[in-house]
Design a protein around this motif. Structure first.
Motif, PDB file in Angstrom:
ATOM      1  N   MET A 141       0.841  -1.180   0.000  1.00 57.11           N
ATOM      2  CA  MET A 141       0.000   0.000   0.000  1.00 57.11           C
ATOM      3  C   MET A 141       0.882   1.237   0.000  1.00 57.11           C
ATOM      4  SD  MET A 141      -3.082   1.002  -0.201  1.00 57.11           S
ATOM      5  CE  MET A 141      -4.116  -0.406   0.103  1.00 57.11           C
ATOM      6  N   ALA A 142       0.441   2.276  -0.642  1.00 59.93           N
ATOM      7  CA  ALA A 142       1.197   3.527  -0.731  1.00 59.93           C
ATOM      8  C   ALA A 142       0.341   4.680  -0.219  1.00 59.93           C
ATOM      9  CB  ALA A 142       1.617   3.793  -2.165  1.00 59.93           C
ATOM     10  N   THR A 143       1.012   5.673   0.351  1.00 59.25           N
ATOM     11  CA  THR A 143       0.337   6.858   0.865  1.00 59.25           C
ATOM     12  C   THR A 143       1.082   8.097   0.394  1.00 59.25           C
ATOM     13  OG1 THR A 143      -0.332   5.683   2.857  1.00 59.25           O
ATOM     14  CG2 THR A 143      -0.414   8.067   2.949  1.00 59.25           C
ATOM     15  N   ILE A 144       0.359   9.050  -0.197  1.00 57.24           N
ATOM     16  CA  ILE A 144       0.947  10.330  -0.581  1.00 57.24           C
ATOM     17  C   ILE A 144       0.917  11.240   0.641  1.00 57.24           C
ATOM     18  CG2 ILE A 144       0.658  12.386  -2.008  1.00 57.24           C
ATOM     19  CD1 ILE A 144      -0.595  10.537  -4.134  1.00 57.24           C
ATOM     20  N   GLN A 145       2.078  11.822   0.977  1.00 56.28           N
ATOM     21  CA  GLN A 145       2.179  12.682   2.147  1.00 56.28           C
ATOM     22  C   GLN A 145       2.361  14.153   1.798  1.00 56.28           C
ATOM     23  OE1 GLN A 145       5.491  10.515   3.829  1.00 56.28           O
ATOM     24  NE2 GLN A 145       4.139   9.553   5.313  1.00 56.28           N
ATOM     25  N   LEU A 146       2.867  14.444   0.593  1.00 57.43           N
ATOM     26  CA  LEU A 146       3.131  15.827   0.197  1.00 57.43           C
ATOM     27  C   LEU A 146       3.031  15.946  -1.312  1.00 57.43           C
ATOM     28  CD1 LEU A 146       5.825  18.218   1.429  1.00 57.43           C
ATOM     29  CD2 LEU A 146       5.809  17.655  -0.979  1.00 57.43           C
ATOM     30  N   VAL A 147       2.418  17.014  -1.791  1.00 58.76           N
ATOM     31  CA  VAL A 147       2.392  17.347  -3.218  1.00 58.76           C
ATOM     32  C   VAL A 147       2.983  18.738  -3.358  1.00 58.76           C
ATOM     33  CG1 VAL A 147       0.934  17.760  -5.246  1.00 58.76           C
ATOM     34  CG2 VAL A 147       0.365  15.903  -3.665  1.00 58.76           C
ATOM     35  N   ASN A 148       3.945  18.867  -4.264  1.00 57.57           N
ATOM     36  CA  ASN A 148       4.668  20.121  -4.460  1.00 57.57           C
ATOM     37  C   ASN A 148       4.656  20.474  -5.941  1.00 57.57           C
ATOM     38  OD1 ASN A 148       6.464  22.281  -4.183  1.00 57.57           O
ATOM     39  ND2 ASN A 148       8.259  20.962  -4.125  1.00 57.57           N
ATOM     40  N   LEU A 149       4.230  21.682  -6.259  1.00 54.76           N
ATOM     41  CA  LEU A 149       4.370  22.196  -7.607  1.00 54.76           C
ATOM     42  C   LEU A 149       4.644  23.686  -7.519  1.00 54.76           C
ATOM     43  CD1 LEU A 149       0.991  22.689  -9.325  1.00 54.76           C
ATOM     44  CD2 LEU A 149       1.077  21.390  -7.233  1.00 54.76           C
ATOM     45  N   LEU A 150       5.163  24.248  -8.548  1.00 56.46           N
ATOM     46  CA  LEU A 150       5.645  25.620  -8.559  1.00 56.46           C
ATOM     47  C   LEU A 150       4.699  26.576  -7.833  1.00 56.46           C
ATOM     48  CD1 LEU A 150       7.941  27.368  -9.636  1.00 56.46           C
ATOM     49  CD2 LEU A 150       6.553  27.794 -11.652  1.00 56.46           C
ATOM     50  N   GLY A 151       5.152  27.090  -6.691  1.00 61.09           N
ATOM     51  CA  GLY A 151       4.358  28.051  -5.930  1.00 61.09           C
ATOM     52  C   GLY A 151       3.402  27.449  -4.917  1.00 61.09           C
ATOM     53  N   TYR A 152       3.291  26.133  -4.856  1.00 66.34           N
ATOM     54  CA  TYR A 152       2.353  25.468  -3.956  1.00 66.34           C
ATOM     55  C   TYR A 152       3.005  24.258  -3.290  1.00 66.34           C
ATOM     56  CZ  TYR A 152      -1.258  28.022  -6.527  1.00 66.34           C
ATOM     57  OH  TYR A 152      -2.020  28.999  -7.107  1.00 66.34           O
ATOM     58  N   ILE A 153       2.763  24.095  -2.005  1.00 68.43           N
ATOM     59  CA  ILE A 153       3.117  22.873  -1.290  1.00 68.43           C
ATOM     60  C   ILE A 153       1.883  22.467  -0.482  1.00 68.43           C
ATOM     61  CG2 ILE A 153       4.551  21.812   0.490  1.00 68.43           C
ATOM     62  CD1 ILE A 153       6.790  23.693  -0.299  1.00 68.43           C
ATOM     63  N   PHE A 154       1.409  21.253  -0.712  1.00 68.52           N
ATOM     64  CA  PHE A 154       0.245  20.729  -0.003  1.00 68.52           C
ATOM     65  C   PHE A 154       0.712  19.627   0.937  1.00 68.52           C
ATOM     66  CE2 PHE A 154      -1.257  22.238  -4.140  1.00 68.52           C
ATOM     67  CZ  PHE A 154      -2.231  23.136  -3.740  1.00 68.52           C
ATOM     68  N   LYS A 155       0.619  19.869   2.248  1.00 69.81           N
ATOM     69  CA  LYS A 155       0.988  18.899   3.275  1.00 69.81           C
ATOM     70  C   LYS A 155       0.335  19.303   4.574  1.00 69.81           C
ATOM     71  CE  LYS A 155       5.111  21.209   4.927  1.00 69.81           C
ATOM     72  NZ  LYS A 155       6.494  21.158   5.250  1.00 69.81           N
ATOM     73  N   PRO A 156       0.240  18.516   5.585  1.00 71.60           N
ATOM     74  CA  PRO A 156       0.461  17.069   5.556  1.00 71.60           C
ATOM     75  C   PRO A 156      -0.738  16.377   4.912  1.00 71.60           C
ATOM     76  CG  PRO A 156      -0.252  17.721   7.742  1.00 71.60           C
ATOM     77  CD  PRO A 156      -0.158  18.989   6.913  1.00 71.60           C
ATOM     78  N   LEU A 157      -0.481  15.340   4.197  1.00 73.22           N
ATOM     79  CA  LEU A 157      -1.518  14.595   3.495  1.00 73.22           C
ATOM     80  C   LEU A 157      -1.455  13.125   3.892  1.00 73.22           C
ATOM     81  CD1 LEU A 157      -0.913  16.040  -0.087  1.00 73.22           C
ATOM     82  CD2 LEU A 157      -2.656  16.762   1.532  1.00 73.22           C
ATOM     83  N   ALA A 158      -2.513  12.415   3.628  1.00 71.43           N
ATOM     84  CA  ALA A 158      -2.564  10.965   3.807  1.00 71.43           C
ATOM     85  C   ALA A 158      -3.509  10.402   2.754  1.00 71.43           C
ATOM     86  CB  ALA A 158      -3.012  10.597   5.214  1.00 71.43           C
ATOM     87  N   ILE A 159      -3.084  10.494   1.490  1.00 75.11           N
ATOM     88  CA  ILE A 159      -3.904  10.050   0.369  1.00 75.11           C
ATOM     89  C   ILE A 159      -3.489   8.618   0.025  1.00 75.11           C
ATOM     90  CG2 ILE A 159      -4.665  10.494  -1.985  1.00 75.11           C
ATOM     91  CD1 ILE A 159      -3.529  13.389  -1.574  1.00 75.11           C
ATOM     92  N   GLU A 160      -4.407   7.690   0.163  1.00 76.17           N
ATOM     93  CA  GLU A 160      -4.130   6.277  -0.098  1.00 76.17           C
ATOM     94  C   GLU A 160      -4.376   5.956  -1.576  1.00 76.17           C
ATOM     95  OE1 GLU A 160      -2.967   4.182   2.233  1.00 76.17           O
ATOM     96  OE2 GLU A 160      -3.096   5.667   3.825  1.00 76.17           O
ATOM     97  N   VAL A 161      -3.831   4.842  -2.033  1.00 80.20           N
ATOM     98  CA  VAL A 161      -4.070   4.357  -3.390  1.00 80.20           C
ATOM     99  C   VAL A 161      -5.569   4.196  -3.578  1.00 80.20           C
ATOM    100  CG1 VAL A 161      -3.741   2.423  -4.970  1.00 80.20           C
ATOM    101  CG2 VAL A 161      -1.833   3.215  -3.568  1.00 80.20           C
ATOM    102  N   GLY A 162      -6.086   4.714  -4.670  1.00 86.17           N
ATOM    103  CA  GLY A 162      -7.510   4.643  -4.966  1.00 86.17           C
ATOM    104  C   GLY A 162      -8.306   5.843  -4.482  1.00 86.17           C
ATOM    105  N   GLU A 163      -7.725   6.650  -3.606  1.00 90.17           N
ATOM    106  CA  GLU A 163      -8.390   7.859  -3.136  1.00 90.17           C
ATOM    107  C   GLU A 163      -7.992   9.034  -4.017  1.00 90.17           C
ATOM    108  OE1 GLU A 163      -8.646   6.972   1.625  1.00 90.17           O
ATOM    109  OE2 GLU A 163      -7.071   8.288   0.925  1.00 90.17           O
TER     110      GLU A 163
END
Length: 90
Positions: free
Chosen positions: A1-23
């Protein structure tokens, strides 16, 4: 199983996250994109398996006013979980 904890793109950082596979989660880029919509690197950091970290990046061409979906793919092999891959969900 995998969990996304952070999404980063130019000018934006989204954290803390806990997005599971399929979500899925939708992020609003209310401030726009400072350098345009094309060739934007999206970086995703997370965990998979029992204690394996991952950092994956994908270059994305966004379209104004449209939702762009990036998904995490967690391939499985006979010997167990080996990692994750990002791809555009079209």
């Amino acid at each position: 199983m995998a969990t996304i904890q952070l999404v980063n793109l130019l000018g934006y950082i989204f954290k803390p996250l806990a997005i599971e596979v399929g979500e899925s989660v939708t992020f609003s880029l209310a401030e726009g994109m400072p350098s345009g919509l094309e060739n934007i690197t999206v970086q995703v950091i997370g965990m998979y398996g029992f204690s394996n970290g991952f950092t994956e990046s994908l270059d994305v061409d966004f379209r104004k006013g449209e939702t762009t979906k990036v998904r995490i793919v967690a391939p499985e092999y006979e010997c167990g979980f080996k990692g994750v891959v990002l791809e555009i969900d079209e």
